[in-house]
Design an enzyme around this catalytic site. Structure first.
Site, PDB file in Angstrom:
ATOM      1  N   TYR A  84       0.844  -1.202   0.000  1.00 15.13           N
ATOM      2  CA  TYR A  84       0.000   0.000   0.000  1.00 15.13           C
ATOM      3  C   TYR A  84       0.877   1.250   0.000  1.00 15.13           C
ATOM      4  O   TYR A  84       0.560   2.241  -0.659  1.00 15.13           O
ATOM      5  CB  TYR A  84      -0.914  -0.010   1.233  1.00 15.13           C
ATOM      6  CG  TYR A  84      -1.871   1.168   1.312  1.00 15.13           C
ATOM      7  CD1 TYR A  84      -3.177   1.057   0.855  1.00 15.13           C
ATOM      8  CD2 TYR A  84      -1.463   2.390   1.847  1.00 15.13           C
ATOM      9  CE1 TYR A  84      -4.052   2.131   0.920  1.00 15.13           C
ATOM     10  CE2 TYR A  84      -2.322   3.470   1.916  1.00 15.13           C
ATOM     11  CZ  TYR A  84      -3.619   3.342   1.459  1.00 15.13           C
ATOM     12  OH  TYR A  84      -4.482   4.407   1.523  1.00 15.13           O
ATOM     13  N   GLU A 172       9.541  -7.718   4.747  1.00 16.81           N
ATOM     14  CA  GLU A 172       9.625  -7.978   6.189  1.00 16.81           C
ATOM     15  C   GLU A 172       9.153  -9.378   6.580  1.00 16.81           C
ATOM     16  O   GLU A 172       9.397  -9.837   7.692  1.00 16.81           O
ATOM     17  CB  GLU A 172       8.803  -6.919   6.961  1.00 16.81           C
ATOM     18  CG  GLU A 172       7.281  -7.014   6.811  1.00 16.81           C
ATOM     19  CD  GLU A 172       6.727  -6.350   5.542  1.00 16.81           C
ATOM     20  OE1 GLU A 172       7.488  -6.193   4.572  1.00 16.81           O
ATOM     21  OE2 GLU A 172       5.528  -6.025   5.519  1.00 16.81           O
ATOM     22  N   SER A 224       7.374  -8.826  40.240  1.00 15.93           N
ATOM     23  CA  SER A 224       6.486  -9.988  40.201  1.00 15.93           C
ATOM     24  C   SER A 224       7.304 -11.265  40.036  1.00 15.93           C
ATOM     25  O   SER A 224       6.861 -12.351  40.360  1.00 15.93           O
ATOM     26  CB  SER A 224       5.540  -9.857  39.018  1.00 15.93           C
ATOM     27  OG  SER A 224       6.294  -9.890  37.807  1.00 15.93           O
ATOM     28  N   GLY A 226       8.465 -11.760  36.950  1.00 18.89           N
ATOM     29  CA  GLY A 226       8.426 -11.861  35.487  1.00 18.89           C
ATOM     30  C   GLY A 226       9.641 -11.164  34.886  1.00 18.89           C
ATOM     31  O   GLY A 226      10.314 -10.373  35.554  1.00 18.89           O
ATOM     32  N   VAL A 227       9.904 -11.463  33.611  1.00 20.76           N
ATOM     33  CA  VAL A 227      11.106 -10.930  32.963  1.00 20.76           C
ATOM     34  C   VAL A 227      11.110  -9.397  32.946  1.00 20.76           C
ATOM     35  O   VAL A 227      12.111  -8.766  33.314  1.00 20.76           O
ATOM     36  CB  VAL A 227      11.178 -11.407  31.487  1.00 20.76           C
ATOM     37  CG1 VAL A 227      12.406 -10.865  30.799  1.00 20.76           C
ATOM     38  CG2 VAL A 227      11.187 -12.908  31.426  1.00 20.76           C
ATOM     39  N   SER A 229       9.531  -6.889  34.650  1.00 23.12           N
ATOM     40  CA  SER A 229       9.732  -6.094  35.864  1.00 23.12           C
ATOM     41  C   SER A 229      11.100  -6.378  36.478  1.00 23.12           C
ATOM     42  O   SER A 229      11.736  -5.481  37.048  1.00 23.12           O
ATOM     43  CB  SER A 229       8.608  -6.334  36.883  1.00 23.12           C
ATOM     44  OG  SER A 229       8.588  -7.663  37.316  1.00 23.12           O
ATOM     45  N   LYS A 369       9.621  -7.760  23.628  1.00 27.66           N
ATOM     46  CA  LYS A 369      10.000  -8.676  24.702  1.00 27.66           C
ATOM     47  C   LYS A 369      11.378  -9.318  24.472  1.00 27.66           C
ATOM     48  O   LYS A 369      12.177  -9.432  25.391  1.00 27.66           O
ATOM     49  CB  LYS A 369       8.945  -9.765  24.855  1.00 27.66           C
ATOM     50  CG  LYS A 369       9.127 -10.542  26.128  1.00 27.66           C
ATOM     51  CD  LYS A 369       7.843 -11.135  26.626  1.00 27.66           C
ATOM     52  CE  LYS A 369       7.966 -11.511  28.063  1.00 27.66           C
ATOM     53  NZ  LYS A 369       7.020 -10.809  28.897  1.00 27.66           N
TER      54      LYS A 369
END
Ligand code: XMP
Length: 513
Positions: A84, A172, A224, A226-227, A229, A369
């Protein structure tokens, strides 16, 4: 302001826009997505080294088709239009765009007719990925055709003098065999990039920015385990040292021994000296008698905020709150997106109190991430933290279906622990996006020894996924499942039947509640 070499992606709504950004960053160049409504002034302020116009689902002739301020194309900054984006350029500069007889979707053969610039070193004939309804029937004046395909005689065009390039296919997408090379050429042959976007540079830049923002004040973060934080806390700690206050709240909804284990890691391996708050009884009390999944999620989210606020209030000199917000969350809220229904109310450590009078520090607002993982590795955070499967904010409460009780949580914790250990023993952990056990609110009849049993059914779930948005169930070997089921039923009191979840997302979701 220009302290970082940036490629600007202007989004026309393609499902591949994020992929363009990823590909560029993989080549060590920073890139950012903006909606097509971006103003000329904003583009000038960003001062990018290159601009990419993404694909999009509409035809340039549709009513309400997205447009950009055409002066952006003429700034003299190299421009690459994709699908586009190419059609938009062509239409703006007087080329021809028409609906093709057949929509071209899938693989096509690209034949390069000009191997300079964009196609330097690219094989003369290679497979590319197409996804378009319209196509170019005439190049704008002063443009050269640089590649063709069976259905697209103007498959790639360029005006080297004006530094404007366009391709009909999607470089891509992984199916475009030479796609990386083509993007690389745009970055390094055309935009003359230096390629300095590396985890190490990001860390240095962030540390100095965080230092200058926070100064001698204090900042608080909720850990927490988690990765996101964890890496955020380690980074901020590097910048402001003892002025970071790290708080971990044990909700009682964590996996087996998890709170203790990660607490130890925070202090011993990551030097975070965290404050540990055991709020498990408070959470359980609030969840008593509640069976509705959404209600459970809301109670947990609100209780978390309450507990965190109570603790944070003790540090009257803290002015900042550190959060591990990621780039996809930021894009979701700024890009042009249709309204979507709430499937599940997410509770994240990243969704902490707006009303708390703390200013936000979000060092990963511009990272994906996997980039956070690379930063974590560069900061020497142990691999067991970096590669952990995602874990939902509401924890095991959404994996004990129906009412949550301490007994049920304990049963689930034991079973889940066996499942994850077996996956790790079989060296499958890193092939799986997420694996966990779910305790169903159903009992069934079994026989153990000569005894009739009437106990819970446990479901096992393991999925592969790239981003959690879609997922496929993981195909374990049957012997592995048989062995696992035996182990769980023999070792976990309260479970006499194990089932394996074979549903994909969509139509199911990853978590059961
Ligand atoms: P679903 O179940 O919606 O989950 O397919 C997609 C991914 O999100 C995780 N998940 C959450 N993560 N807070 C989180 O931080 C939450 O409330 C939450 N709910 C689900 C889920 O584990 C999966 O990885």
């Amino acid at each position: 302001m220009k302290d970082r070499e940036t490629v600007l992606i202007i989004d026309f709504g393609s499902q591949y826009t994020q992929l363009i950004t990823r590909r560029i960053r993989e080549d060590n160049v920073y890139s950012e997505i903006y909606p097509h409504t971006i103003s000329l002034e904003k583009v000038k302020e960003i001062d990018p080294v290159g601009i990419i116009l993404s694909g999009g689902p509409m035809s340039v002739y549709d009513e309400g088709a997205p447009v950009i301020d055409e002066r952006i194309i003429k700034l003299g900054i190299p421009v690459l239009g994709i699908c586009y984006g190419l059609q938009f350029i062509s239409r703006s500069l007087g080329g021809g765009v028409e609906p093709a007889k057949d929509r071209e979707y899938g693989k096509a053969i690209l034949r390069v007719t000009d191997s300079s610039d964009l196609f330097k070193g690219v094989t003369k004939s290679s497979i590319v990925w197409m996804s378009h309804g319209d196509y170019l029937t005439r190049a704008p004046e002063n443009f050269t055709v640089t590649a063709e395909s069976d259905h697209s005689p103007f498959c790639a065009i360029s005006n080297v003098k004006e530094k404007i390039f366009g391709v009909q296919f999607h470089p891509e997408v992984a199916h475009t065999v030479e796609g990386k090379k083509i993007i690389h050429n745009f970055l390094f042959e055309i935009c003359k990039c230096k390629g300095e976007w590396t985890p190490q540079n990001f860390i240095e830049e962030s540390i100095s920015k965080i230092k200058s923002v926070i100064g001698n004040s204090k900042a608080i973060c909720a850990l927490s385990g988690g990765v996101d934080s964890t890496v955020a806390a380690v980074l901020v700690k590097k910048a402001i040292g003892e002025n970071l206050i790290s708080i971990h709240i044990d909700t009682g909804l964590m996996r087996k021994d998890e709170s203790q284990k990660i607490g130890k890691m925070f202090d011993e391996k990551l030097d975070l000296n965290h404050i540990h708050i055991d709020a498990s009884e408070r959470f359980l009390k609030k969840l008593k008698g509640v069976t509705d999944p959404e209600q459970k999620r809301k109670i947990i989210g609100n209780t978390f905020i309450e507990v965190f606020e109570e603790e944070a209030k003790k540090y009257t000199d803290a002015k900042y709150l550190v959060q591990g917000t990621l780039y996809p969350d930021v894009i979701e809220s700024t890009a042009v997106k249709g309204a979507s229904a709430t499937i599940k109310t997410h509770h994240n450590v990243g969704g902490l109190p707006e009303k708390m009078d703390l200013k936000l520090i979000e060092p990963f607002r511009e990272l994906f991430k996997d980039e956070v993982r690379s930063v974590g590795r560069e900061l020497n955070i142990p691999e067991e933290f970096i590669e952990r499967h995602p874990f939902p904010g509401p924890g095991l409460a959404v994996r004990v279906l129906g009412e949550v009780t301490k007994d049920k949580l304990d049963i689930l914790r034991e079973a889940d622990d066996i499942f994850i250990s077996e996956i790790k023993n079989a060296v499958l952990y890193n092939q799986i996006w997420q694996a966990f056990a779910v305790l169903l609110p159903v009992q069934s009849v079994g026989v153990m020894g000569d005894q009739r049993t009437y106990e819970y059914v446990l479901a096992l779930r393991a999925v592969t996924s790239v981003d959690g948005m879609t997922a496929d169930w993981f195909q374990f070997d049957h012997d592995f499942l048989a062995n696992l089921s035996n182990k769980i039923i023999n070792k976990v009191r309260g479970v006499n039947r194990v089932v394996y979840d074979v549903s994909s997302k969509p139509p199911s979701t990853i978590e059961w509640e």
